[in-house]
Write a protein that holds these residues in place. Structure first.
Motif, mmCIF file in Angstrom:
data_model
loop_
_atom_site.group_PDB
_atom_site.id
_atom_site.type_symbol
_atom_site.label_atom_id
_atom_site.label_comp_id
_atom_site.label_asym_id
_atom_site.label_seq_id
_atom_site.Cartn_x
_atom_site.Cartn_y
_atom_site.Cartn_z
ATOM 1 N N SER A 153 40.336 33.287 40.417
ATOM 2 C CA SER A 153 38.996 33.860 40.546
ATOM 3 C C SER A 153 38.449 33.474 41.918
ATOM 4 O O SER A 153 39.065 32.686 42.644
ATOM 5 N N SER A 154 37.289 34.004 42.244
ATOM 6 C CA SER A 154 36.711 33.747 43.572
ATOM 7 C C SER A 154 36.386 32.272 43.788
ATOM 8 O O SER A 154 36.336 31.810 44.919
ATOM 9 N N THR B 46 41.198 36.324 36.589
ATOM 10 C CA THR B 46 42.053 37.509 36.639
ATOM 11 C C THR B 46 43.512 37.076 36.566
ATOM 12 O O THR B 46 43.922 36.155 37.284
ATOM 13 N N CYS C 81 47.533 37.239 37.122
ATOM 14 C CA CYS C 81 48.474 37.722 38.132
ATOM 15 C C CYS C 81 49.266 38.892 37.563
ATOM 16 O O CYS C 81 49.395 39.046 36.347
ATOM 17 N N ASN C 82 49.830 39.703 38.449
ATOM 18 C CA ASN C 82 50.721 40.776 38.018
ATOM 19 C C ASN C 82 51.952 40.174 37.355
ATOM 20 O O ASN C 82 52.329 39.032 37.637
ATOM 21 N N SER D 186 40.638 36.335 45.791
ATOM 22 C CA SER D 186 39.895 37.529 45.426
ATOM 23 C C SER D 186 40.793 38.706 45.063
ATOM 24 O O SER D 186 40.313 39.753 44.671
ATOM 25 N N ASN D 187 42.117 38.525 45.223
ATOM 26 C CA ASN D 187 43.043 39.603 44.858
ATOM 27 C C ASN D 187 44.424 39.009 44.579
ATOM 28 O O ASN D 187 44.581 37.787 44.531
ATOM 29 N N ALA D 188 45.413 39.864 44.397
ATOM 30 C CA ALA D 188 46.754 39.440 43.998
ATOM 31 C C ALA D 188 47.418 38.475 44.979
ATOM 32 O O ALA D 188 48.369 37.784 44.612
ATOM 33 N N THR D 189 46.926 38.376 46.206
ATOM 34 C CA THR D 189 47.530 37.435 47.150
ATOM 35 C C THR D 189 47.380 35.989 46.675
ATOM 36 O O THR D 189 48.084 35.102 47.155
ATOM 37 N N ASP E 61 52.343 38.491 48.906
ATOM 38 C CA ASP E 61 51.221 39.353 48.556
ATOM 39 C C ASP E 61 50.942 39.451 47.056
ATOM 40 O O ASP E 61 49.964 40.052 46.640
#
Length: 170
Positions: free
Chosen positions: A95-96, A109, A111-112, A125-128, A143
């Motif tokens: 998370s942020s 959130t 991970c993929n 803030s994203n998948a990285t 990434d």
């Protein structure tokens, strides 16, 4: 205060133990007969029976076992005393600020598939933020969306592996 035995002056209970209330009177072995918050077990003395709650669990006073945090959450430390301590995103989530609300993965959130974080409380803030291949996957990623592939049948890998290892015969 709870956790103090008063006999001719107040004496603190041993770590992990507490009294049943304020103004408890008696010797340490009798007065300090409950597990303190952050500890669990069953005790009748001050030296055995209470154990500290491990990371990802918590307890209030005088309980037999520690309670697991909701799936996707963990605690920042051992010996946590309340469900509110279960607000750290577990491994594989981010998370942020590395935190969520502690219930139902809100705020964290995932991970993929095939990717994971390097530990608990990952900030991103994203998948990285998912910078490693998960167990059962191998390769290299920066990434969080490409570079990790699932190990084929008969092979395995740990977290962060660059290649899958063949199982031994048998």
């Amino acid at each position: 205060l709870g956790g103090v035995s008063c006999v001719g002056g107040c004496i603190s209970c041993n770590a992990g133990y507490t009294t049943s209330g304020v103004g408890t009177v008696g010797s340490n072995a009798i007065a300090c007969s409950q597990c303190a918050a952050g500890y669990a077990g069953s005790t009748t003395d001050v030296v055995s029976g209470c154990f500290g709650c491990v990371q990802g669990t918590y307890s209030s006073e005088a309980v037999c076992s520690c309670t697991l945090c909701s799936a996707g959450y963990t605690t920042a430390a051992v010996n946590s005393t309340s469900v509110t301590a279960c607000n750290v995103c577990d491994t594989g989530l981010y998370s942020s600020d590395g935190l969520g609300d502690g219930s139902g993965n809100s705020g964290c959130t995932a991970c993929n598939a095939g990717y994971t974080t390097s530990g608990v409380g990952t900030v991103g803030s994203n998948a990285t933020a998912c910078s490693q291949c998960a167990a059962g996957y191998a390769g290299s990623t920066t990434d969080g969306v490409s570079g990790c592939s699932g190990c084929v049948q008969g092979t395995y890998s740990g977290v962060g592996a660059s290649s899958c290892t063949s199982c031994s015969a048998g």
